[in-house]
Design a protein around this motif. Sequence first.
Motif, PDB file in Angstrom:
ATOM      1  N   LEU A  12       0.954  -1.170  -0.063  1.00 22.00           N
ATOM      2  CA  LEU A  12      -0.075  -0.073  -0.106  1.00 22.00           C
ATOM      3  C   LEU A  12       0.904   1.275   0.016  1.00 22.00           C
ATOM      4  O   LEU A  12       0.667   2.142   0.948  1.00 22.00           O
ATOM      5  CB  LEU A  12      -1.103   0.236   1.042  1.00 22.00           C
ATOM      6  CG  LEU A  12      -1.846  -1.166   1.315  1.00 22.00           C
ATOM      7  CD1 LEU A  12      -2.852  -1.333   2.361  1.00 22.00           C
ATOM      8  CD2 LEU A  12      -2.862  -1.268  -0.086  1.00 22.00           C
ATOM      9  N   GLY A  13       1.691   1.238  -1.080  1.00 20.21           N
ATOM     10  CA  GLY A  13       2.463   2.482  -1.219  1.00 20.21           C
ATOM     11  C   GLY A  13       1.839   3.453  -2.102  1.00 20.21           C
ATOM     12  O   GLY A  13       0.570   3.501  -2.162  1.00 20.21           O
ATOM     13  N   ALA A  14       2.525   4.044  -3.132  1.00 17.55           N
ATOM     14  CA  ALA A  14       2.109   4.883  -4.270  1.00 17.55           C
ATOM     15  C   ALA A  14       0.959   4.001  -4.995  1.00 17.55           C
ATOM     16  O   ALA A  14      -0.168   4.462  -5.327  1.00 17.55           O
ATOM     17  CB  ALA A  14       3.223   5.361  -5.007  1.00 17.55           C
ATOM     18  N   PHE A  15       1.512   3.057  -5.789  1.00 19.31           N
ATOM     19  CA  PHE A  15       0.547   2.320  -6.674  1.00 19.31           C
ATOM     20  C   PHE A  15      -0.528   1.866  -6.117  1.00 19.31           C
ATOM     21  O   PHE A  15      -1.608   1.508  -6.484  1.00 19.31           O
ATOM     22  CB  PHE A  15       1.476   1.567  -7.593  1.00 19.31           C
ATOM     23  CG  PHE A  15       2.287   2.070  -8.707  1.00 19.31           C
ATOM     24  CD1 PHE A  15       2.184   3.544  -8.962  1.00 19.31           C
ATOM     25  CD2 PHE A  15       3.273   1.506  -9.125  1.00 19.31           C
ATOM     26  CE1 PHE A  15       2.781   4.087  -9.892  1.00 19.31           C
ATOM     27  CE2 PHE A  15       3.950   2.229 -10.062  1.00 19.31           C
ATOM     28  CZ  PHE A  15       3.806   3.558 -10.450  1.00 19.31           C
ATOM     29  N   GLY A  39       2.093   4.535   6.151  1.00 19.55           N
ATOM     30  CA  GLY A  39       2.728   5.932   6.192  1.00 19.55           C
ATOM     31  C   GLY A  39       4.102   5.540   6.555  1.00 19.55           C
ATOM     32  O   GLY A  39       4.815   6.561   6.973  1.00 19.55           O
ATOM     33  N   HIS A  40       4.851   4.330   6.477  1.00 15.83           N
ATOM     34  CA  HIS A  40       5.944   4.248   6.821  1.00 15.83           C
ATOM     35  C   HIS A  40       7.189   4.894   5.937  1.00 15.83           C
ATOM     36  O   HIS A  40       6.862   5.145   4.796  1.00 15.83           O
ATOM     37  CB  HIS A  40       6.371   2.564   6.731  1.00 15.83           C
ATOM     38  CG  HIS A  40       6.185   1.786   5.498  1.00 15.83           C
ATOM     39  ND1 HIS A  40       7.415   2.048   4.511  1.00 15.83           N
ATOM     40  CD2 HIS A  40       5.046   1.331   4.757  1.00 15.83           C
ATOM     41  CE1 HIS A  40       6.990   1.400   3.336  1.00 15.83           C
ATOM     42  NE2 HIS A  40       5.714   1.028   3.716  1.00 15.83           N
ATOM     43  N   ALA A  41       8.404   4.935   6.290  1.00 14.69           N
ATOM     44  CA  ALA A  41       9.331   5.349   5.356  1.00 14.69           C
ATOM     45  C   ALA A  41      10.742   4.475   5.131  1.00 14.69           C
ATOM     46  O   ALA A  41      11.703   4.741   4.786  1.00 14.69           O
ATOM     47  CB  ALA A  41      10.007   6.645   6.088  1.00 14.69           C
ATOM     48  N   LEU A  42      10.107   3.275   4.486  1.00 15.80           N
ATOM     49  CA  LEU A  42      11.029   2.074   4.414  1.00 15.80           C
ATOM     50  C   LEU A  42      10.968   1.693   3.079  1.00 15.80           C
ATOM     51  O   LEU A  42      11.538   0.700   2.439  1.00 15.80           O
ATOM     52  CB  LEU A  42      10.644   0.997   5.116  1.00 15.80           C
ATOM     53  CG  LEU A  42      10.647   1.402   6.831  1.00 15.80           C
ATOM     54  CD1 LEU A  42      10.215   0.110   7.779  1.00 15.80           C
ATOM     55  CD2 LEU A  42      12.149   1.449   7.117  1.00 15.80           C
ATOM     56  N   GLY A  43       9.779   2.298   2.021  1.00 15.73           N
ATOM     57  CA  GLY A  43       9.886   1.903   0.766  1.00 15.73           C
ATOM     58  C   GLY A  43      10.276   3.054  -0.249  1.00 15.73           C
ATOM     59  O   GLY A  43      11.373   3.509   0.058  1.00 15.73           O
ATOM     60  N   VAL A 194      -5.431 -10.856  -7.813  1.00 15.91           N
ATOM     61  CA  VAL A 194      -4.296 -10.385  -7.036  1.00 15.91           C
ATOM     62  C   VAL A 194      -3.556  -9.314  -7.640  1.00 15.91           C
ATOM     63  O   VAL A 194      -3.296  -9.435  -8.940  1.00 15.91           O
ATOM     64  CB  VAL A 194      -3.424 -11.345  -6.726  1.00 15.91           C
ATOM     65  CG1 VAL A 194      -2.317 -10.772  -5.667  1.00 15.91           C
ATOM     66  CG2 VAL A 194      -4.001 -12.468  -6.077  1.00 15.91           C
ATOM     67  N   VAL A 195      -3.531  -8.129  -7.237  1.00 14.62           N
ATOM     68  CA  VAL A 195      -2.840  -6.875  -7.634  1.00 14.62           C
ATOM     69  C   VAL A 195      -1.387  -6.889  -6.743  1.00 14.62           C
ATOM     70  O   VAL A 195      -1.592  -6.534  -5.623  1.00 14.62           O
ATOM     71  CB  VAL A 195      -3.796  -5.671  -7.513  1.00 14.62           C
ATOM     72  CG1 VAL A 195      -2.932  -4.585  -8.013  1.00 14.62           C
ATOM     73  CG2 VAL A 195      -5.271  -5.500  -8.121  1.00 14.62           C
ATOM     74  N   VAL A 196      -0.424  -6.920  -7.403  1.00 16.12           N
ATOM     75  CA  VAL A 196       0.812  -6.775  -6.883  1.00 16.12           C
ATOM     76  C   VAL A 196       1.435  -5.445  -6.934  1.00 16.12           C
ATOM     77  O   VAL A 196       1.833  -5.247  -8.167  1.00 16.12           O
ATOM     78  CB  VAL A 196       1.825  -7.970  -7.171  1.00 16.12           C
ATOM     79  CG1 VAL A 196       2.987  -7.865  -6.104  1.00 16.12           C
ATOM     80  CG2 VAL A 196       1.144  -9.389  -7.056  1.00 16.12           C
ATOM     81  N   THR A 197       1.468  -4.759  -6.067  1.00 13.41           N
ATOM     82  CA  THR A 197       2.157  -3.168  -6.079  1.00 13.41           C
ATOM     83  C   THR A 197       2.977  -3.122  -4.875  1.00 13.41           C
ATOM     84  O   THR A 197       3.025  -2.410  -4.096  1.00 13.41           O
ATOM     85  CB  THR A 197       1.102  -2.084  -5.823  1.00 13.41           C
ATOM     86  OG1 THR A 197       0.002  -2.724  -4.541  1.00 13.41           O
ATOM     87  CG2 THR A 197      -0.002  -2.092  -7.091  1.00 13.41           C
ATOM     88  N   ALA A 198       4.084  -4.162  -4.883  1.00 14.77           N
ATOM     89  CA  ALA A 198       5.136  -4.436  -3.892  1.00 14.77           C
ATOM     90  C   ALA A 198       6.361  -3.580  -4.106  1.00 14.77           C
ATOM     91  O   ALA A 198       7.342  -3.527  -3.263  1.00 14.77           O
ATOM     92  CB  ALA A 198       5.471  -5.773  -3.515  1.00 14.77           C
ATOM     93  N   GLY A 199       6.516  -2.487  -4.922  1.00 12.07           N
ATOM     94  CA  GLY A 199       7.599  -1.547  -4.941  1.00 12.07           C
ATOM     95  C   GLY A 199       8.805  -2.254  -5.347  1.00 12.07           C
ATOM     96  O   GLY A 199       9.061  -2.970  -6.116  1.00 12.07           O
TER      97      GLY A 199
END
Length: 378
Positions: A12-15, A39-43, A194-199
Amino acid sequence: MSTRYDAVVVGLGAFGSQALWALARRGLRVAGIEQFPLGHALGSSHGVTRLFRVACLEHPGLVPLAQRSLALWRELEDTACTPLLDQTGGLMAGPPSGRAVGGTRRAAAAHHLDIEDLTVEQLRDRFPQHAGLPDHYEGVWDPGAGVLRPEAAIGAALDAARALGATVLEGVRVTGLTDGGVATALGTVHAEQVVVTAGPWLSDLVPQVATTVRRVPLTWFGTRPGYDPAAFDLKAFPVFIRHYDDERTIWGHGAALGEPAKVGLSPDPDQQPAVHPDTIDRSVDAATDWARLGTVLKRTLPGLDPTPAKARPCMITMSADGQFVVGRLPGRERVVVAGGCSGHGFKHASGVGDVVARIVADENQVLDAAFLDPARFS
Ligand SMILES: Cc1cc2nc3c(=O)[nH]c(=O)nc-3n(C[C@H](O)[C@H](O)[C@H](O)COP(=O)(O)OP(=O)(O)OC[C@H]3O[C@@H](n4cnc5c(N)ncnc54)[C@H](O)[C@@H]3O)c2cc1C
Protein backbone atom coordinates in the motif's frame (compact mmCIF):
# COMPACT_ATOMS: atom_id res chain seq x y z
CA MET A 1 -9.68 -15.92 6.69
CA SER A 2 -13.16 -16.73 5.47
CA THR A 3 -14.01 -13.60 3.43
CA ARG A 4 -13.45 -14.01 -0.28
CA TYR A 5 -12.55 -10.69 -1.92
CA ASP A 6 -12.98 -9.66 -5.53
CA ALA A 7 -9.39 -8.43 -5.38
CA VAL A 8 -6.55 -8.16 -2.88
CA VAL A 9 -3.87 -5.46 -3.30
CA VAL A 10 -0.41 -6.39 -2.01
CA GLY A 11 1.61 -3.33 -0.92
CA LEU A 12 0.00 0.00 0.00
CA GLY A 13 2.55 2.55 -1.18
CA ALA A 14 2.05 4.87 -4.14
CA PHE A 15 0.55 2.47 -6.69
CA GLY A 16 -1.20 0.15 -4.20
CA SER A 17 -3.03 2.85 -2.25
CA GLN A 18 -4.36 4.40 -5.47
CA ALA A 19 -5.32 1.01 -6.91
CA LEU A 20 -7.22 0.17 -3.72
CA TRP A 21 -9.14 3.46 -3.91
CA ALA A 22 -9.90 2.95 -7.61
CA LEU A 23 -11.15 -0.61 -6.98
CA ALA A 24 -13.25 0.42 -3.99
CA ARG A 25 -14.84 3.19 -6.07
CA ARG A 26 -16.12 0.53 -8.45
CA GLY A 27 -17.99 -1.15 -5.63
CA LEU A 28 -15.70 -4.18 -5.61
CA ARG A 29 -15.03 -6.10 -2.40
CA VAL A 30 -11.32 -5.34 -1.88
CA ALA A 31 -8.59 -5.76 0.71
CA GLY A 32 -5.20 -4.09 0.84
CA ILE A 33 -2.27 -5.64 2.70
CA GLU A 34 0.82 -3.70 3.82
CA GLN A 35 3.82 -5.33 5.50
CA PHE A 36 4.76 -2.23 7.55
CA PRO A 37 2.70 0.29 9.54
CA LEU A 38 0.82 2.59 7.11
CA GLY A 39 2.74 5.74 6.23
CA HIS A 40 6.14 4.10 6.84
CA ALA A 41 9.41 5.45 5.42
CA LEU A 42 10.93 2.11 4.37
CA GLY A 43 9.86 1.92 0.72
CA SER A 44 9.94 4.49 -2.11
CA SER A 45 7.16 6.94 -1.26
CA HIS A 46 8.27 8.90 1.82
CA GLY A 47 10.03 12.28 1.97
CA VAL A 48 7.33 15.00 1.93
CA THR A 49 7.34 15.88 -1.82
CA ARG A 50 7.63 14.46 -5.35
CA LEU A 51 7.93 16.31 -8.65
CA PHE A 52 4.87 16.36 -10.88
CA ARG A 53 5.23 16.99 -14.62
CA VAL A 54 2.79 16.77 -17.53
CA ALA A 55 5.23 16.97 -20.47
CA CYS A 56 6.93 13.72 -19.46
CA LEU A 57 10.43 13.53 -20.90
CA GLU A 58 10.67 9.78 -20.17
CA HIS A 59 8.12 8.73 -22.83
CA PRO A 60 5.49 10.64 -24.83
CA GLY A 61 2.97 7.92 -23.92
CA LEU A 62 3.15 9.07 -20.30
CA VAL A 63 1.54 12.44 -21.09
CA PRO A 64 -2.06 11.10 -21.17
CA LEU A 65 -1.30 9.16 -17.98
CA ALA A 66 -0.08 12.34 -16.29
CA GLN A 67 -3.18 14.20 -17.48
CA ARG A 68 -5.45 11.44 -16.18
CA SER A 69 -3.47 11.39 -12.92
CA LEU A 70 -3.87 15.15 -12.55
CA ALA A 71 -7.66 14.84 -12.79
CA LEU A 72 -7.62 12.03 -10.22
CA TRP A 73 -5.29 13.91 -7.82
CA ARG A 74 -7.81 16.77 -7.92
CA GLU A 75 -10.70 14.34 -7.24
CA LEU A 76 -8.79 12.87 -4.32
CA GLU A 77 -8.12 16.37 -2.96
CA ASP A 78 -11.86 17.07 -3.11
CA THR A 79 -12.70 13.75 -1.46
CA ALA A 80 -10.14 14.17 1.31
CA CYS A 81 -10.55 17.96 1.63
CA THR A 82 -6.78 18.35 1.66
CA PRO A 83 -4.26 19.84 -0.78
CA LEU A 84 -2.09 17.23 -2.55
CA LEU A 85 -0.65 18.98 -5.62
CA ASP A 86 0.73 22.48 -6.06
CA GLN A 87 1.16 23.30 -9.78
CA THR A 88 3.92 25.91 -9.73
CA GLY A 89 5.26 25.22 -13.23
CA GLY A 90 8.65 23.64 -13.81
CA LEU A 91 11.90 24.21 -15.66
CA MET A 92 13.79 21.65 -17.77
CA ALA A 93 17.26 22.80 -18.84
CA GLY A 94 20.25 21.37 -20.64
CA PRO A 95 21.62 20.72 -24.10
CA PRO A 96 18.74 20.71 -26.64
CA SER A 97 19.62 17.16 -27.67
CA GLY A 98 19.52 15.92 -24.05
CA ARG A 99 16.63 14.17 -22.31
CA ALA A 100 15.43 17.09 -20.18
CA VAL A 101 14.91 19.57 -23.02
CA GLY A 102 14.66 17.24 -26.03
CA GLY A 103 12.47 14.68 -24.26
CA THR A 104 10.12 17.34 -22.86
CA ARG A 105 9.77 18.97 -26.28
CA ARG A 106 9.03 15.62 -27.94
CA ALA A 107 6.34 14.78 -25.36
CA ALA A 108 4.78 18.25 -25.65
CA ALA A 109 4.77 18.13 -29.46
CA ALA A 110 3.17 14.68 -29.53
CA HIS A 111 0.27 15.91 -27.37
CA HIS A 112 0.05 19.60 -28.38
CA LEU A 113 0.94 20.79 -24.88
CA ASP A 114 1.60 24.43 -24.16
CA ILE A 115 5.22 24.76 -23.15
CA GLU A 116 7.53 27.77 -23.30
CA ASP A 117 10.97 27.57 -24.93
CA LEU A 118 13.70 29.56 -23.21
CA THR A 119 17.09 30.72 -24.51
CA VAL A 120 20.11 30.48 -22.27
CA GLU A 121 19.94 34.26 -21.73
CA GLN A 122 16.33 33.93 -20.55
CA LEU A 123 17.34 31.04 -18.29
CA ARG A 124 20.11 33.10 -16.69
CA ASP A 125 17.79 36.08 -16.29
CA ARG A 126 14.75 34.24 -14.88
CA PHE A 127 16.55 31.65 -12.78
CA PRO A 128 19.73 33.28 -11.41
CA GLN A 129 20.01 30.52 -8.77
CA HIS A 130 21.19 28.21 -11.59
CA ALA A 131 24.87 29.03 -12.18
CA GLY A 132 27.27 27.63 -14.77
CA LEU A 133 24.79 27.35 -17.65
CA PRO A 134 26.88 26.85 -20.82
CA ASP A 135 25.99 28.93 -23.88
CA HIS A 136 24.58 25.93 -25.79
CA TYR A 137 21.99 25.14 -23.10
CA GLU A 138 18.31 25.83 -23.63
CA GLY A 139 15.26 25.60 -21.40
CA VAL A 140 11.63 24.52 -21.48
CA TRP A 141 8.97 25.77 -19.05
CA ASP A 142 6.23 23.23 -18.33
CA PRO A 143 3.36 25.22 -16.76
CA GLY A 144 1.66 22.00 -15.60
CA ALA A 145 4.58 20.88 -13.40
CA GLY A 146 4.57 21.16 -9.63
CA VAL A 147 4.99 19.46 -6.30
CA LEU A 148 2.97 16.52 -4.97
CA ARG A 149 2.62 15.44 -1.33
CA PRO A 150 3.22 11.67 -1.42
CA GLU A 151 2.55 10.72 2.19
CA ALA A 152 -0.66 12.79 2.28
CA ALA A 153 -1.75 11.30 -1.06
CA ILE A 154 -1.29 7.72 0.16
CA GLY A 155 -3.13 8.47 3.42
CA ALA A 156 -5.98 10.18 1.55
CA ALA A 157 -6.43 7.26 -0.88
CA LEU A 158 -6.45 4.69 1.92
CA ASP A 159 -8.97 6.71 3.94
CA ALA A 160 -11.16 7.10 0.86
CA ALA A 161 -10.93 3.36 0.10
CA ARG A 162 -11.84 2.44 3.68
CA ALA A 163 -14.78 4.85 3.62
CA LEU A 164 -16.04 2.86 0.61
CA GLY A 165 -15.75 -0.43 2.49
CA ALA A 166 -12.20 -1.62 1.64
CA THR A 167 -10.42 -3.72 4.25
CA VAL A 168 -6.87 -2.57 5.10
CA LEU A 169 -4.43 -4.87 6.89
CA GLU A 170 -1.17 -3.28 8.06
CA GLY A 171 1.90 -4.97 9.51
CA VAL A 172 1.09 -8.17 7.58
CA ARG A 173 3.59 -9.53 5.08
CA VAL A 174 2.40 -11.47 2.07
CA THR A 175 4.70 -14.46 1.73
CA GLY A 176 3.48 -15.74 -1.63
CA LEU A 177 0.74 -15.83 -4.22
CA THR A 178 -1.55 -18.86 -4.16
CA ASP A 179 -4.09 -20.13 -6.67
CA GLY A 180 -6.95 -18.58 -4.70
CA GLY A 181 -5.36 -15.46 -3.21
CA VAL A 182 -2.25 -14.71 -1.14
CA ALA A 183 -0.48 -16.39 1.77
CA THR A 184 0.29 -14.42 4.95
CA ALA A 185 1.33 -15.28 8.51
CA LEU A 186 -2.35 -14.81 9.45
CA GLY A 187 -3.42 -17.40 6.88
CA THR A 188 -4.61 -17.23 3.30
CA VAL A 189 -6.46 -14.14 2.12
CA HIS A 190 -8.83 -15.45 -0.55
CA ALA A 191 -9.46 -13.33 -3.62
CA GLU A 192 -10.58 -13.72 -7.22
CA GLN A 193 -7.73 -11.51 -8.42
CA VAL A 194 -4.43 -10.36 -6.92
CA VAL A 195 -2.86 -6.95 -7.58
CA VAL A 196 0.85 -6.84 -6.75
CA THR A 197 2.09 -3.31 -6.04
CA ALA A 198 5.07 -4.26 -3.88
CA GLY A 199 7.48 -1.57 -5.13
CA PRO A 200 11.08 -2.60 -4.43
CA TRP A 201 9.84 -6.04 -3.33
CA LEU A 202 7.93 -6.67 -6.58
CA SER A 203 10.34 -9.23 -8.02
CA ASP A 204 10.29 -11.25 -4.75
CA LEU A 205 6.59 -11.96 -5.24
CA VAL A 206 6.60 -11.92 -9.03
CA PRO A 207 10.02 -13.12 -10.23
CA GLN A 208 8.71 -13.06 -13.83
CA VAL A 209 9.06 -9.25 -13.69
CA ALA A 210 12.77 -8.50 -13.45
CA THR A 211 13.64 -5.28 -11.61
CA THR A 212 16.81 -3.78 -10.21
CA VAL A 213 16.55 -1.88 -6.93
CA ARG A 214 18.99 0.95 -6.22
CA ARG A 215 19.35 2.85 -2.97
CA VAL A 216 19.01 6.55 -3.83
CA PRO A 217 18.99 9.18 -1.08
CA LEU A 218 16.58 12.08 -0.64
CA THR A 219 18.56 15.23 0.28
CA TRP A 220 17.47 18.70 1.45
CA PHE A 221 19.79 21.75 1.42
CA GLY A 222 19.72 25.11 3.23
CA THR A 223 21.16 28.32 1.76
CA ARG A 224 24.77 29.36 2.25
CA PRO A 225 25.57 32.44 4.37
CA GLY A 226 25.36 35.56 2.21
CA TYR A 227 22.55 34.17 0.02
CA ASP A 228 18.92 35.21 0.45
CA PRO A 229 16.87 32.19 1.64
CA ALA A 230 13.84 33.67 -0.17
CA ALA A 231 15.62 33.04 -3.49
CA PHE A 232 15.32 29.31 -2.73
CA ASP A 233 11.62 29.27 -1.82
CA LEU A 234 9.42 27.10 -4.02
CA LYS A 235 7.96 30.19 -5.72
CA ALA A 236 11.32 31.69 -6.68
CA PHE A 237 13.06 28.35 -7.28
CA PRO A 238 10.39 26.08 -8.76
CA VAL A 239 10.57 22.45 -9.82
CA PHE A 240 13.48 21.77 -12.17
CA ILE A 241 15.35 19.03 -14.00
CA ARG A 242 18.75 20.00 -15.30
CA HIS A 243 20.57 17.68 -17.64
CA TYR A 244 24.33 17.77 -18.24
CA ASP A 245 26.25 16.97 -21.39
CA ASP A 246 27.61 13.86 -19.66
CA GLU A 247 24.05 12.47 -19.16
CA ARG A 248 23.89 13.17 -15.43
CA THR A 249 20.78 14.94 -14.19
CA ILE A 250 20.01 16.99 -11.10
CA TRP A 251 16.44 17.63 -10.13
CA GLY A 252 14.65 19.38 -7.31
CA HIS A 253 12.61 22.32 -6.10
CA GLY A 254 12.70 25.17 -3.59
CA ALA A 255 11.81 25.11 0.09
CA ALA A 256 8.27 23.85 0.68
CA LEU A 257 6.06 22.39 3.41
CA GLY A 258 8.52 23.29 6.17
CA GLU A 259 11.53 21.67 4.48
CA PRO A 260 14.47 23.43 2.79
CA ALA A 261 15.22 23.08 -0.93
CA LYS A 262 15.28 19.47 -2.12
CA VAL A 263 17.85 18.45 -4.74
CA GLY A 264 18.87 15.02 -6.02
CA LEU A 265 21.29 13.57 -8.54
CA SER A 266 20.57 10.76 -10.99
CA PRO A 267 21.88 7.42 -9.64
CA ASP A 268 25.27 6.17 -10.78
CA PRO A 269 25.19 2.34 -11.11
CA ASP A 270 28.89 2.20 -10.13
CA GLN A 271 28.27 4.07 -6.89
CA GLN A 272 24.79 2.69 -6.26
CA PRO A 273 24.90 -1.03 -6.99
CA ALA A 274 21.78 -3.20 -6.97
CA VAL A 275 20.45 -3.88 -3.46
CA HIS A 276 17.69 -5.90 -1.82
CA PRO A 277 15.14 -3.78 0.06
CA ASP A 278 15.28 -6.02 3.16
CA THR A 279 18.98 -5.44 3.65
CA ILE A 280 19.68 -1.87 2.47
CA ASP A 281 21.72 0.41 4.70
CA ARG A 282 19.19 2.69 6.43
CA SER A 283 21.84 5.12 7.70
CA VAL A 284 23.17 8.04 5.61
CA ASP A 285 26.71 9.30 5.25
CA ALA A 286 28.56 11.95 3.28
CA ALA A 287 30.70 9.66 1.13
CA THR A 288 27.81 7.53 -0.11
CA ASP A 289 24.93 9.95 -0.08
CA TRP A 290 25.99 13.49 -0.94
CA ALA A 291 29.71 13.83 -1.78
CA ARG A 292 29.05 13.62 -5.55
CA LEU A 293 25.99 15.86 -5.41
CA GLY A 294 27.78 18.38 -3.15
CA THR A 295 30.51 18.80 -5.77
CA VAL A 296 27.92 19.37 -8.50
CA LEU A 297 26.01 21.86 -6.32
CA LYS A 298 29.06 24.07 -5.78
CA ARG A 299 29.21 24.69 -9.53
CA THR A 300 25.55 24.71 -10.41
CA LEU A 301 23.58 25.99 -7.40
CA PRO A 302 26.22 27.89 -5.41
CA GLY A 303 23.60 29.48 -3.16
CA LEU A 304 22.91 26.11 -1.53
CA ASP A 305 25.07 24.74 1.29
CA PRO A 306 26.60 21.57 -0.24
CA THR A 307 26.21 19.71 3.07
CA PRO A 308 22.55 18.67 3.34
CA ALA A 309 20.37 19.85 6.19
CA LYS A 310 18.68 16.44 6.05
CA ALA A 311 19.11 13.16 4.15
CA ARG A 312 17.04 9.98 4.07
CA PRO A 313 17.59 6.72 2.20
CA CYS A 314 15.03 5.77 -0.44
CA MET A 315 14.86 3.23 -3.30
CA ILE A 316 14.30 3.29 -7.03
CA THR A 317 13.01 0.11 -8.70
CA MET A 318 14.22 0.02 -12.29
CA SER A 319 12.45 -2.06 -14.90
CA ALA A 320 14.47 -3.45 -17.80
CA ASP A 321 13.49 -0.54 -20.09
CA GLY A 322 12.94 2.28 -17.60
CA GLN A 323 9.13 2.27 -18.01
CA PHE A 324 6.59 1.07 -15.48
CA VAL A 325 5.22 -2.47 -15.61
CA VAL A 326 1.42 -2.38 -15.43
CA GLY A 327 -0.90 -5.13 -16.55
CA ARG A 328 -1.87 -8.77 -16.28
CA LEU A 329 1.01 -11.15 -15.66
CA PRO A 330 1.49 -13.39 -18.70
CA GLY A 331 0.67 -16.96 -17.72
CA ARG A 332 -1.02 -15.87 -14.44
CA GLU A 333 -4.22 -14.27 -15.67
CA ARG A 334 -5.60 -13.59 -12.18
CA VAL A 335 -2.52 -11.56 -11.22
CA VAL A 336 -2.15 -7.87 -12.12
CA VAL A 337 1.14 -6.07 -11.42
CA ALA A 338 1.98 -2.37 -11.16
CA GLY A 339 5.58 -1.48 -10.38
CA GLY A 340 9.02 -0.82 -11.83
CA CYS A 341 8.67 2.86 -10.95
CA SER A 342 12.10 3.61 -12.49
CA GLY A 343 12.38 6.76 -10.38
CA HIS A 344 9.49 8.74 -11.88
CA GLY A 345 6.34 6.92 -10.79
CA PHE A 346 4.68 8.89 -8.02
CA LYS A 347 3.11 11.55 -10.21
CA HIS A 348 1.38 8.80 -12.22
CA ALA A 349 0.20 6.74 -9.24
CA SER A 350 -3.44 7.84 -9.35
CA GLY A 351 -3.58 7.16 -13.11
CA VAL A 352 -1.87 3.80 -12.66
CA GLY A 353 -4.41 2.92 -9.94
CA ASP A 354 -7.18 3.67 -12.43
CA VAL A 355 -5.55 1.55 -15.17
CA VAL A 356 -5.20 -1.34 -12.70
CA ALA A 357 -8.84 -1.09 -11.58
CA ARG A 358 -10.03 -1.09 -15.20
CA ILE A 359 -8.03 -4.27 -15.85
CA VAL A 360 -9.40 -5.98 -12.75
CA ALA A 361 -12.98 -4.84 -13.44
CA ASP A 362 -12.64 -5.72 -17.14
CA GLU A 363 -13.55 -2.17 -18.22
CA ASN A 364 -12.29 -0.38 -21.34
CA GLN A 365 -9.13 1.65 -20.77
CA VAL A 366 -9.48 5.40 -21.31
CA LEU A 367 -5.84 5.69 -22.34
CA ASP A 368 -3.28 3.59 -24.15
CA ALA A 369 -1.26 1.70 -21.52
CA ALA A 370 0.01 -1.02 -23.88
CA PHE A 371 3.59 0.28 -23.66
CA LEU A 372 3.53 -0.55 -19.94
CA ASP A 373 2.21 -4.12 -20.39
CA PRO A 374 4.43 -6.78 -18.73
CA ALA A 375 3.94 -8.91 -21.88
CA ARG A 376 6.49 -6.66 -23.65
CA PHE A 377 9.25 -8.59 -21.85
CA SER A 378 7.91 -12.03 -22.79
C1 LIG B 1 15.05 9.65 -4.42
C2 LIG B 1 13.77 9.47 -5.18
C3 LIG B 1 13.18 10.55 -5.79
C4 LIG B 1 12.01 10.40 -6.54
N1 LIG B 1 11.44 11.49 -7.10
C5 LIG B 1 10.28 11.36 -7.78
C6 LIG B 1 9.63 12.52 -8.30
O1 LIG B 1 10.10 13.65 -8.12
N2 LIG B 1 8.48 12.34 -8.99
C7 LIG B 1 7.92 11.12 -9.18
O2 LIG B 1 6.87 11.03 -9.82
N3 LIG B 1 8.50 10.01 -8.67
C8 LIG B 1 9.66 10.11 -7.99
N4 LIG B 1 10.26 9.02 -7.44
C9 LIG B 1 9.65 7.70 -7.68
C10 LIG B 1 8.46 7.44 -6.78
O3 LIG B 1 8.76 7.79 -5.46
C11 LIG B 1 8.11 5.98 -6.95
O4 LIG B 1 7.77 5.80 -8.31
C12 LIG B 1 6.94 5.51 -6.13
O5 LIG B 1 7.07 5.94 -4.81
C13 LIG B 1 6.91 3.99 -6.22
O6 LIG B 1 5.75 3.52 -5.60
P1 LIG B 1 5.47 1.97 -5.44
O7 LIG B 1 4.04 1.87 -5.06
O8 LIG B 1 5.95 1.21 -6.61
O9 LIG B 1 6.41 1.51 -4.23
P2 LIG B 1 6.22 1.83 -2.67
O10 LIG B 1 5.59 3.14 -2.46
O11 LIG B 1 7.52 1.52 -1.99
O12 LIG B 1 5.13 0.76 -2.22
C14 LIG B 1 5.37 -0.62 -2.15
C15 LIG B 1 4.72 -1.09 -0.88
O13 LIG B 1 4.58 -2.50 -0.90
C16 LIG B 1 4.82 -2.98 0.41
N5 LIG B 1 5.16 -4.41 0.30
C17 LIG B 1 6.19 -4.93 -0.40
N6 LIG B 1 6.22 -6.27 -0.30
C18 LIG B 1 5.16 -6.61 0.49
C19 LIG B 1 4.67 -7.84 0.96
N7 LIG B 1 5.27 -9.00 0.64
N8 LIG B 1 3.56 -7.85 1.75
C20 LIG B 1 2.94 -6.67 2.05
N9 LIG B 1 3.39 -5.47 1.65
C21 LIG B 1 4.47 -5.43 0.86
C22 LIG B 1 5.96 -2.10 0.87
O14 LIG B 1 6.14 -2.15 2.27
C23 LIG B 1 5.55 -0.74 0.35
O15 LIG B 1 4.75 -0.05 1.27
C24 LIG B 1 11.42 9.13 -6.67
C25 LIG B 1 12.00 8.02 -6.04
C26 LIG B 1 13.17 8.19 -5.30
C27 LIG B 1 13.77 7.01 -4.62
